[in-house]
Design a protein around this motif. Structure first.
Motif, PDB file in Angstrom:
ATOM      1  N   UNK A 252       2.879  -9.699  16.441  1.00  0.00           N
ATOM      2  CA  UNK A 252       3.693  -8.636  15.941  1.00  0.00           C
ATOM      3  C   UNK A 252       3.656  -8.392  14.384  1.00  0.00           C
ATOM      4  N   UNK A 253       3.968  -9.517  13.655  1.00  0.00           N
ATOM      5  CA  UNK A 253       4.119  -9.451  12.331  1.00  0.00           C
ATOM      6  C   UNK A 253       2.657  -9.298  11.526  1.00  0.00           C
ATOM      7  N   UNK A 254       1.691  -9.302  12.359  1.00  0.00           N
ATOM      8  CA  UNK A 254       0.623  -9.275  11.733  1.00  0.00           C
ATOM      9  C   UNK A 254      -0.109  -7.959  11.979  1.00  0.00           C
ATOM     10  N   UNK A 255      -0.242  -7.648  13.299  1.00  0.00           N
ATOM     11  CA  UNK A 255      -1.165  -6.405  13.623  1.00  0.00           C
ATOM     12  C   UNK A 255      -0.188  -5.267  14.420  1.00  0.00           C
ATOM     13  N   UNK A 256       1.279  -5.390  13.989  1.00  0.00           N
ATOM     14  CA  UNK A 256       1.956  -4.423  14.877  1.00  0.00           C
ATOM     15  C   UNK A 256       2.213  -3.125  13.987  1.00  0.00           C
ATOM     16  N   UNK A 257       2.834  -2.385  14.406  1.00  0.00           N
ATOM     17  CA  UNK A 257       3.042  -1.047  13.719  1.00  0.00           C
ATOM     18  C   UNK A 257       3.792  -1.267  12.482  1.00  0.00           C
ATOM     19  N   UNK A 258       4.841  -2.275  12.210  1.00  0.00           N
ATOM     20  CA  UNK A 258       5.262  -2.729  11.009  1.00  0.00           C
ATOM     21  C   UNK A 258       4.801  -4.052  10.537  1.00  0.00           C
ATOM     22  N   UNK A 259       3.786  -4.415  10.966  1.00  0.00           N
ATOM     23  CA  UNK A 259       2.958  -5.506  10.399  1.00  0.00           C
ATOM     24  C   UNK A 259       2.375  -5.739   9.266  1.00  0.00           C
ATOM     25  N   UNK A 260       1.959  -6.781   8.756  1.00  0.00           N
ATOM     26  CA  UNK A 260       1.523  -6.947   7.379  1.00  0.00           C
ATOM     27  C   UNK A 260       0.135  -6.152   7.307  1.00  0.00           C
ATOM     28  N   UNK A 261      -0.620  -5.971   8.308  1.00  0.00           N
ATOM     29  CA  UNK A 261      -1.800  -5.204   8.080  1.00  0.00           C
ATOM     30  C   UNK A 261      -1.344  -3.768   7.860  1.00  0.00           C
ATOM     31  N   UNK A 262      -0.282  -3.454   8.487  1.00  0.00           N
ATOM     32  CA  UNK A 262       0.082  -1.815   8.344  1.00  0.00           C
ATOM     33  C   UNK A 262       0.825  -1.968   6.910  1.00  0.00           C
TER      34      UNK A 262
ATOM     35  N   UNK B  18       1.698  -4.371  -5.228  1.00  0.00           N
ATOM     36  CA  UNK B  18       2.335  -4.687  -4.118  1.00  0.00           C
ATOM     37  C   UNK B  18       1.109  -4.704  -2.851  1.00  0.00           C
ATOM     38  N   UNK B  19       0.329  -3.859  -2.916  1.00  0.00           N
ATOM     39  CA  UNK B  19      -1.017  -3.578  -2.343  1.00  0.00           C
ATOM     40  C   UNK B  19      -1.634  -5.109  -2.248  1.00  0.00           C
ATOM     41  N   UNK B  20      -1.840  -5.671  -3.623  1.00  0.00           N
ATOM     42  CA  UNK B  20      -2.570  -6.893  -3.559  1.00  0.00           C
ATOM     43  C   UNK B  20      -1.675  -8.115  -3.003  1.00  0.00           C
ATOM     44  N   UNK B  21      -0.481  -8.104  -3.179  1.00  0.00           N
ATOM     45  CA  UNK B  21       0.468  -9.154  -2.385  1.00  0.00           C
ATOM     46  C   UNK B  21       0.150  -9.243  -1.006  1.00  0.00           C
ATOM     47  N   UNK B  22       0.255  -7.796  -0.504  1.00  0.00           N
ATOM     48  CA  UNK B  22       0.074  -7.595   0.961  1.00  0.00           C
ATOM     49  C   UNK B  22      -1.180  -8.398   1.390  1.00  0.00           C
ATOM     50  N   UNK B  23      -2.194  -8.058   0.869  1.00  0.00           N
ATOM     51  CA  UNK B  23      -3.484  -8.997   1.372  1.00  0.00           C
ATOM     52  C   UNK B  23      -3.346 -10.276   1.507  1.00  0.00           C
ATOM     53  N   UNK B  24      -2.489 -10.905   0.597  1.00  0.00           N
ATOM     54  CA  UNK B  24      -2.189 -12.451   0.793  1.00  0.00           C
ATOM     55  C   UNK B  24      -1.170 -12.477   1.959  1.00  0.00           C
ATOM     56  N   UNK B  25      -0.204 -11.700   2.407  1.00  0.00           N
ATOM     57  CA  UNK B  25       0.464 -11.901   3.305  1.00  0.00           C
ATOM     58  C   UNK B  25      -0.282 -11.688   4.765  1.00  0.00           C
TER      59      UNK B  25
ATOM     60  N   UNK C 144      -0.075  -9.372 -10.259  1.00  0.00           N
ATOM     61  CA  UNK C 144      -1.416  -9.687  -9.275  1.00  0.00           C
ATOM     62  C   UNK C 144      -2.508  -9.330  -9.856  1.00  0.00           C
ATOM     63  N   UNK C 145      -2.596  -9.425 -11.199  1.00  0.00           N
ATOM     64  CA  UNK C 145      -3.788  -9.155 -11.912  1.00  0.00           C
ATOM     65  C   UNK C 145      -3.641  -9.821 -13.255  1.00  0.00           C
ATOM     66  N   UNK C 146      -4.913 -10.102 -13.761  1.00  0.00           N
ATOM     67  CA  UNK C 146      -4.731 -10.826 -15.254  1.00  0.00           C
ATOM     68  C   UNK C 146      -4.334  -9.909 -16.289  1.00  0.00           C
ATOM     69  N   UNK C 147      -4.991  -8.578 -16.281  1.00  0.00           N
ATOM     70  CA  UNK C 147      -4.611  -7.608 -17.427  1.00  0.00           C
ATOM     71  C   UNK C 147      -4.020  -6.277 -16.991  1.00  0.00           C
ATOM     72  N   UNK C 148      -4.116  -5.893 -15.497  1.00  0.00           N
ATOM     73  CA  UNK C 148      -3.249  -4.701 -15.394  1.00  0.00           C
ATOM     74  C   UNK C 148      -1.896  -4.644 -14.678  1.00  0.00           C
ATOM     75  N   UNK C 149      -1.517  -3.438 -14.400  1.00  0.00           N
ATOM     76  CA  UNK C 149      -0.475  -3.245 -13.685  1.00  0.00           C
ATOM     77  C   UNK C 149       0.909  -3.631 -14.111  1.00  0.00           C
ATOM     78  N   UNK C 150       0.999  -3.868 -15.786  1.00  0.00           N
ATOM     79  CA  UNK C 150       2.007  -4.565 -16.142  1.00  0.00           C
ATOM     80  C   UNK C 150       3.125  -3.214 -16.181  1.00  0.00           C
ATOM     81  N   UNK C 151       2.879  -1.881 -15.990  1.00  0.00           N
ATOM     82  CA  UNK C 151       3.975  -1.218 -16.315  1.00  0.00           C
ATOM     83  C   UNK C 151       4.836  -1.165 -15.007  1.00  0.00           C
ATOM     84  N   UNK C 152       4.719  -2.254 -14.109  1.00  0.00           N
ATOM     85  CA  UNK C 152       5.518  -2.339 -13.234  1.00  0.00           C
ATOM     86  C   UNK C 152       7.128  -2.560 -13.641  1.00  0.00           C
ATOM     87  N   UNK C 153       6.948  -3.209 -15.072  1.00  0.00           N
ATOM     88  CA  UNK C 153       8.199  -3.422 -15.527  1.00  0.00           C
ATOM     89  C   UNK C 153       9.176  -2.325 -16.040  1.00  0.00           C
ATOM     90  N   UNK C 154       8.380  -1.224 -15.970  1.00  0.00           N
ATOM     91  CA  UNK C 154       9.305   0.047 -16.425  1.00  0.00           C
ATOM     92  C   UNK C 154      10.167   0.283 -15.194  1.00  0.00           C
TER      93      UNK C 154
END
Length: 299
Positions: A28-38, A66-73, A231-241
């Motif tokens: 359920x934590x993988x392929x459920x409606x509220x799972x990591x695949x969702x 956060x998308x990139x982290x979810x792939x790892x989840x 989750x990137x070497x050079x991008x998405x740094x503006x999450x700090x804002x």
């Protein structure tokens, strides 16, 4: 583009025994409606379809990172299911019904279709479906949905934790409760900046501190509940804002880390002769090695 790293988010303990019904619950934590695949596919398509990425870059960066982290989840939960199933059967003559345990397992399909490994489906055997993705195109509505989605995912993790004491399952759930908590706060803070409404005052949902769970405490002590990775070497740094200031629950400083966590080795599953998996005998393996050496020019 995505860069894949051959590491798992955390090290998972190798279990002594298999528990097919616990693995079915963890599905359920993988392929459920509220799972990591969702969570993955919601944020993935929102990031693909995001309008005015430059003008609203901090919000785009939050969703994209956060998308990139979810792939790892997804990878972490799938490996957990694999380990929870490990040891469920033993090799034997096919006439001795070596897979008989699968007959009474809640998810018999795992024994028939995938050689005792994870499925792209939920705890009831339903395949994950694309209509679990919500992508309205409206920034505030999508952020509000993501906040709700993460709270629902947290609820399901807590309930599955209470369903099984399997050490591998609980280790994974403890980690994801902490990291999912980060995502909840991130979306709450993004909503606060976008609307002026302090959504963090509703936290935690459900109203139970992570430290109530034994396997979350070490991850909290490591500060993983206050770190958001790019989750990137050079991008998405503006999450700090957006990811700045103090954590609304423990008051600790919120930290942005460029790149990824160190990670841990990915489990290497043993062969299952009773499942004909991977179906490579020692003789086959020796021949494969010879061909590889020949192709590489190694005598």
């Amino acid at each position: 583009m995505f860069k894949r790293i051959n590491r798992l988010a955390i090290e998972l303990p190798t279990p002594k025994n298999g528990d097919p019904n616990a693995a079915a619950a963890v599905q359920e934590l993988l392929g459920g409606k509220f799972g990591e695949m969702s969570t993955l596919n919601n944020y993935l398509f929102q990031s693909f379809n995001f309008r005015q990425k430059k003008k609203l870059k901090p919000f785009y960066d939050i969703v994209a990172s956060i998308t990139a982290e979810e792939i790892g989840h997804v990878e972490l939960v799938a490996n957990t299911i694999n380990l929870v199933l490990a040891g469920s059967t033993t090799p034997g003559n096919p006439n001795s019904t070596p897979l008989a345990v699968g007959k009474n397992a809640r998810n018999t399909y795992q024994f028939i279709a995938t050689a005792q490994t994870a499925l792209a489906g939920d705890s009831m055997g339903r395949p994950w479906a694309g209509d679990n993705v919500f992508n309205s195109g409206n920034l505030v509505l999508d952020l509000l949905h993501n906040f709700f989605l993460e709270c629902g995912a947290r609820t399901h993790k807590m309930r599955v934790y209470e369903m099984t004491d399997h050490p591998t399952a609980r280790e994974m759930i403890g980690y994801l409760l902490v990291r999912g908590g980060v995502h909840i706060v991130a979306y709450a803070k993004a909503l606060e900046i976008a609307t002026g409404v302090d959504v963090t005052k509703m936290l935690p949902i459900p109203d139970l501190d992570n430290r109530q769970f034994e396997t979350t405490r070490k991850f909290e002590d490591m500060g993983l509940g206050r770190i958001l990775y790019t989750w990137s070497d050079n991008d998405y740094k503006d999450i700090g804002l957006i990811w700045s200031g103090k954590h609304p629950l423990d008051g600790g400083p919120l930290i942005v880390k460029e790149g990824t966590p160190e990670g841990a080795p990915i489990p290497d599953l043993e062969d299952l002769p009773e499942e004909f998996a991977p179906g490579i005998s020692q003789e086959d393996f020796n021949e494969i090695v010879k061909r590889l050496k020949k192709n590489a020019g190694i005598p």
